[in-house]
Enzyme design. Structure first.
Site: not given
Length: 833
Positions: A86, A468
């Site tokens: 690059e 319960s």
């Protein structure tokens, strides 16, 4: 001389015109040039990651995959690959490359086309952060000015680091860290030279050169990169030869999820979006550390899934998903046709889709979605008697042909030995919540069988009647009123005439067994419904309701009727676990939490939870403890205030209820003398831990089933029921094909919810020392007569030591010992509560 003078004038004019043009262009694009602060504080769009308490990744959110790395973490060959391809003069130019610009200009003049770019890495960085990829001259001018500006502010290493973290590399991977993970499932340091060159070749065309989609073009581009590295002498000829001969090894790797826990990760996602907004939450790279422990969370998920499948199997096989062909009337599909048909089916969790291709007397041959062929053995089929209703199952099958036929599309599950078991998607739903009762830290939470099937989180969203499981709170109110665990109440049927409706309310025990005079300890352990109603009446309805509100329950969820004593209140599993924690922690109301810490992408702590904790009695006021705790509003070292959980009941009250719930597991009396009795949670004895207390819960018609149990450091609540309120869980008959350990009879808290609790706690508490709840000061322990609750001089099976709060112990001794109170009780398979 005149020619020289005119030439000089021409150059001066051109220079001035150039300068004027340059200055004009600068002012034209000045507004697009980023400030120093923007460049210094640039934020990478990094996904939000969610971790367990011990650091395992459980999910990530965000459109872009990015794993930020520092320049020191990037291998030199990878840096060289990007530089060679690059911008090989990156470390020597000023942000623009004059040689590259001239070369590009000559190509433009000679061809009239912009075939060759002249962008440096700095210019690419400028474009990626602040501009578009549009090929326009004004964009290139802006790019140049921004690049020069960047070079003036940042060092070369800072520029390169930003570039390598920002660059798009295909497959939603942004930055080299993400690319290494997406294509190779590796960290940067583990990449080969060929793999580094492959990644470095992607910026030119991330889609066209993608090694997953276009391996041939990607390999060609990789070799170009390697050639550039050889030319620039970054690698040797030998390294070049070896790398260019390497095959393409890239394939898609998803996020490295260590533990799939979607319900807790969705809770985190929703919380983060509420705090920061969706864009900031998804793209700021937050690392959220939850409170769940990976081992415990996995155990909870496994226990819930196994328990639902076990329920589903005892209620019978509901038949195939579909039938692809009838053997007598339709053509048999080929293997390729079967596989093609199965590709349209979305598999669910551990379930695998398959098609039956042959059935023998005791086996069946199947083909799975991936083309695997397998044989189901009789042991993996024999459970599958036909489902008729939730209350009825057909006969136990005698042959595989009673169950399956060729052409059936069915679900399978894998056993531990890798064999396949005939299965189906469970009908009911479930939730598990486990937390530390000392500080509210959620250790595990599961909101259903499958997040893909339903994102509804039953652990925090489903308000269901608790049955319960409400009784410990009712009994706690009774202790505050002056009752003791030795108080005697009449366990006998109740008939209450309702003048308004002209009917009698007859709450019944389940099973309908009545013991006459009974101590409160035993009544709670055996979940006697009529005793709960009598206690509510003794305390008063409003006073009982007010007591329940102390445990953090919402006022609108606590109905003001006597059915409250039997659990008609509707609350979520998390709310129940929070309230129940008071019995485990000595009477304090904690605040459950599931996020312990939030970090930025670089590990800096942005937020740390300061939980409400159970404090020592001496800590009546909050104590300041120096820490390095920081928040988003304070970057400096500060002091964290220890927040003490408020006391809601006395520590004596909390211990007495916890101890009575301990009897719910271990029972009492003497089996040798035929006075022994079991609590409804007796199955938890299988864990062989004496530090556990527990309570079952079942509503009318077994619509909702619960089990909650705890020691000092861990409390877990389990709910099982149908998402559709009102649907009963039914009952199952004994399956002659299975062993005697099977569960049968009416579904209940003990049979439907507790098995998941047992399996979970066995795994979660493995290797963890016992943590019993110790009796606090202020209690006395004296020997009482079991039949009357009065003091006893005897030291045999007719008496026991009982705990009393000071001032509540009986003062009289029993005068005679009744002989008809105790009868031998056997464990019934019909206990519901």
């Amino acid at each position: 001389m005149i020619l020289l003078k005119r030439t000089l004038q021409f150059f001066i004019i051109c220079t001035l015109l150039g300068l004027i043009t340059l200055i004009s262009l600068y002012y034209y694009v000045k507004s697009d040039i980023p400030s120093v602060q923007v460049l210094k504080d640039v934020q990478l769009q990094t996904p939000m990651q969610v971790f367990t308490k011990d650091g395992l990744l459980i999910n990530q959110f965000g459109e872009k995959r990015r794993i930020p790395v520092t320049i020191n973490e990037i291998p030199t060959p990878l840096i060289n690959a990007f530089l060679a391809t690059e911008d090989n003069r990156f470390y020597s130019h000023i942000g623009i490359d004059p040689i590259g610009i001239v070369r590009s200009a000559l190509v433009l003049i000679s061809t009239g086309e912009k075939k060759q770019g002249a962008s440096t890495i700095t210019m690419q960085l400028a474009r990626n952060f602040f501009l578009t990829r549009e090929k326009a001259y004004i964009r290139k001018v802006k790019e140049i000015f921004i690049a020069l500006h960047i070079e003036n502010i940042l060092t070369k290493d800072e520029i390169l680091e930003l570039y390598l973290n920002k660059i798009e590399l295909g497959n939603r991977a942004f930055g080299i860290g993400a690319a290494a993970q997406v294509y190779y499932g590796k960290e940067l340091k583990d990449l080969t030279l060929a793999q580094m060159a492959m990644i470095a070749g992607l910026p030119k065309a991330p889609s066209a050169l993608n090694p997953i989609r276009n391996p041939t073009r990607a390999k060609s581009r990789r070799n170009v990169v390697l050639g550039r590295m050889l030319t620039e002498k970054y690698i040797t000829q030998s390294e070049y030869n070896d790398a260019t001969n390497q095959p393409i090894t890239a394939y898609f790797h998803g996020a490295e999820i260590d533990l799939y826990a979607p319900y807790i990760s969705e809770m985190v996602r929703a919380e983060m979006v509420a705090r920061y907004g969706i864009d900031k939450a998804y793209n700021s790279g937050y690392k959220i550390f939850t409170t769940v422990e990976s081992k415990v969370q996995q155990a909870a998920q496994t226990a819930l899934i196994n328990n639902l499948h076990n329920y589903d199997m005892r209620h019978g096989f509901r038949g195939p998903v579909k039938v692809l062909w009838e053997q007598e009337t339709q053509s048999v599909l080929s293997k390729s046709q079967i596989i093609n048909e199965l590709q349209n089916v979305q598999e669910l969790g551990s379930l695998k889709i398959a098609v039956v291709v042959a059935v023998n007397e005791k086996t069946a041959d199947v083909i799975l979605k991936n083309g695997t062929q397998s044989t189901l053995t009789w042991d993996n089929l024999k459970w599958a008697r036909k489902y008729i209703t939730r209350y009825r199952q057909s006969f136990a099958p005698k042959a595989a042909t009673d169950i399956l036929a060729p052409g059936m599309q069915i679900w399978l599950r894998k056993n531990n030995d890798d064999s396949y078991l005939l299965s189906q998607i469970p009908e009911p739903s479930s939730a598990i919540v486990s937390l530390n009762p000392q500080d509210g830290r959620i250790k595990a939470i599961v909101g259903g069988y499958s997040f893909e099937q339903s994102q509804y989180n039953r652990a925090v969203q489903a308000k269901r009647q608790v049955g319960s499981n409400i009784k410990p709170f009712i009994y706690s109110a009774a202790l505050e009123k002056g009752y003791t665990l030795a108080s005697i109440l009449n366990d006998a049927p109740i008939n209450l005439w309702d003048k308004g409706q002209g009917v009698a309310w007859r709450p019944e025990n389940s099973p309908a067994i009545y013991n006459g005079p009974i101590r409160i300890r035993r009544a709670l352990a055996q979940s006697k419904n009529v005793i709960s109603v009598r206690l509510l009446r003794g305390v008063g309805l409003q006073r009982t309701a007010d007591h329940l509100l102390k445990f953090g329950f919402k006022d609108e969820d606590i109905n003001r009727s006597e059915s409250l004593a039997l659990g008609s209140a509707s609350i979520t599993p998390l709310e129940l676990a929070r309230g129940m924690s008071a019995f485990a922690n000595g009477g304090h109301l904690i605040e459950p939490y599931f996020i312990s810490e939030i970090q930025d992408p670089y590990g800096n702590i942005l937020f740390k939870t300061n939980p409400v904790v159970v404090c020592d009695e001496e800590m009546n006021k909050a104590t300041t403890i120096p820490t390095n705790f920081t928040t988003q509003n304070n970057e400096n070292e500060t002091n964290q205030i220890t927040q003490c959980a408020p006391r809601i009941i006395s520590k004596q009250n909390a211990f007495l209820i916890a101890d009575a719930m301990h009897s719910g597991i271990w029972g009492g009396g003497s089996w040798a003398q035929k006075t022994g009795w079991s609590g409804t949670g007796w199955r938890a004895q299988a864990l062989d831990r004496r530090d556990l207390s527990g309570k079952t819960g079942t509503t009318n018609n077994s619509v909702d089933t619960w089990f909650s149990g705890f020691n000092k450091n861990a409390l877990t609540s389990v709910w099982v029921g149908f998402d559709n309120p009102g649907n009963p869980l039914g009952r199952s008959t004994y399956n002659n094909n299975l062993d005697s350990s099977q569960i049968s009879g009416a579904e209940s808290g003990a049979k439907t919810a507790q098995p998941a609790w047992i399996e979970f706690m066995k795994a979660a508490l493995e290797g963890v020392p016992e943590a019993p709840i110790e009796p606090p000061e202020g209690l006395i322990s004296i020997r009482i007569d079991l039949a009357t609750g009065l003091l006893s001089h005897k030291n045999d099976y007719t008496s026991r030591f009982e705990y009393f709060d000071k001032g509540t112990a009986p003062t009289k001794y029993v005068l005679s010992q009744p002989t008809d109170i105790f009868e031998e009780e056997t464990k019934t398979e019909e206990e519901l509560f």
